[in-house]
Write a protein that holds these residues in place. Sequence first.
Motif, short mmCIF file in Angstrom:
data_model
loop_
_atom_site.label_atom_id
_atom_site.label_comp_id
_atom_site.label_asym_id
_atom_site.label_seq_id
_atom_site.Cartn_x
_atom_site.Cartn_y
_atom_site.Cartn_z
N THR A 11 0.86 -1.19 0.00
CA THR A 11 0.00 0.00 0.00
C THR A 11 0.89 1.24 0.00
O THR A 11 1.90 1.28 0.71
N THR A 34 -2.05 -1.09 -3.64
CA THR A 34 -3.21 -0.29 -3.25
C THR A 34 -2.73 1.13 -2.95
O THR A 34 -1.68 1.30 -2.32
N GLN A 52 -5.06 -0.54 -7.18
CA GLN A 52 -6.36 -0.52 -6.53
C GLN A 52 -6.46 0.75 -5.69
O GLN A 52 -5.55 1.05 -4.92
N ALA A 54 -8.05 2.76 -2.74
CA ALA A 54 -8.81 2.56 -1.50
C ALA A 54 -9.69 3.78 -1.23
O ALA A 54 -9.33 4.91 -1.58
N ALA A 60 -6.98 1.24 2.98
CA ALA A 60 -5.69 1.09 2.31
C ALA A 60 -4.72 0.32 3.19
O ALA A 60 -3.99 -0.56 2.73
N ALA A 63 -5.29 -3.43 3.37
CA ALA A 63 -5.11 -4.17 2.12
C ALA A 63 -3.75 -4.85 2.01
O ALA A 63 -3.59 -5.77 1.20
#
Length: 290
Positions: A11, A34, A52, A54, A60, A63
């Motif tokens: 992330t 993320t 991705q 969040a 986030a 993840a």
Amino acid sequence: MTADAATRPVTVLGLGLMGSALARAFLRAGHPTTVWNRSAAKAEALAAEGAQVAGSVAGAVAASPLVVVCVSDYHAVRELLGPIEGFEEGRTFVNLTSGTSREARELAAWGGGAYVDGAILAVPSGIGAAETPILYSGAADAFEEHADTLRVLGGAAAFLGADHGLASLHDVAVLSLMWGTLNGFLQGAAVLGAAGVDAASFAPLAAISANTVAGWLGGYAEQIDSGAYPGDDAALDTHLAAMEHLIDESEAVGLDASFPKAIKQLADRAVAAGRSKDSYAVLVEELRKR
């Protein structure tokens, strides 16, 4: 790199120029990535590249086992992580936000948990290059667990020790070197420019001279660590005379001489302390005085 490390989710919190470069490096290396940013529009380009996005900081963080933070300052880091009350258990947080060693240590005490502080010694375009140095300090076990993943950001990664402040401290030390070198080049370019010599003509000679000076650093480092400063190459009083030449040349053509004057003032103090026959490196003793 193990298969697990090669595909480990990551992330990235903060998508400014540097944060976006970090996220792209993870994506290029195949890590499920993320991202989150306070202004969601900055995530759109990364989403198109496979990230991705969040909807919240908490989402986030949840993840990925590795959370990389790169925002404006340490106060912003605390604001981001405040709702989840610091560094969440089961996650490693790597903070690549620029700041001071004091801020890094205070953040570590505030957040608890597996926290690694870091410093990037490069511009965003350098992220991902094998020669890019990124410094880390703090939770050693957490760093080792994610070291292979973090090397995606810069191949010249270095772990400096358990003191969370060491990465930031090295960062400002390198900045001191950078600005000192650049200020010296600018002063020289200004002096030559007054005589009609353009900076482009000076740059090759400046580069050769900077490399020559770089070759002295190891020897001077030994002197600093030992506390003995033999003036075998050039004594401080020799340097002092040359400093006066630079000040005179600068002032004669109407230039600001505050930079060489500041250096000379430091040398004057050392000479007054009886160190005129020591090497230039003895000035570190003056810098250590309040």
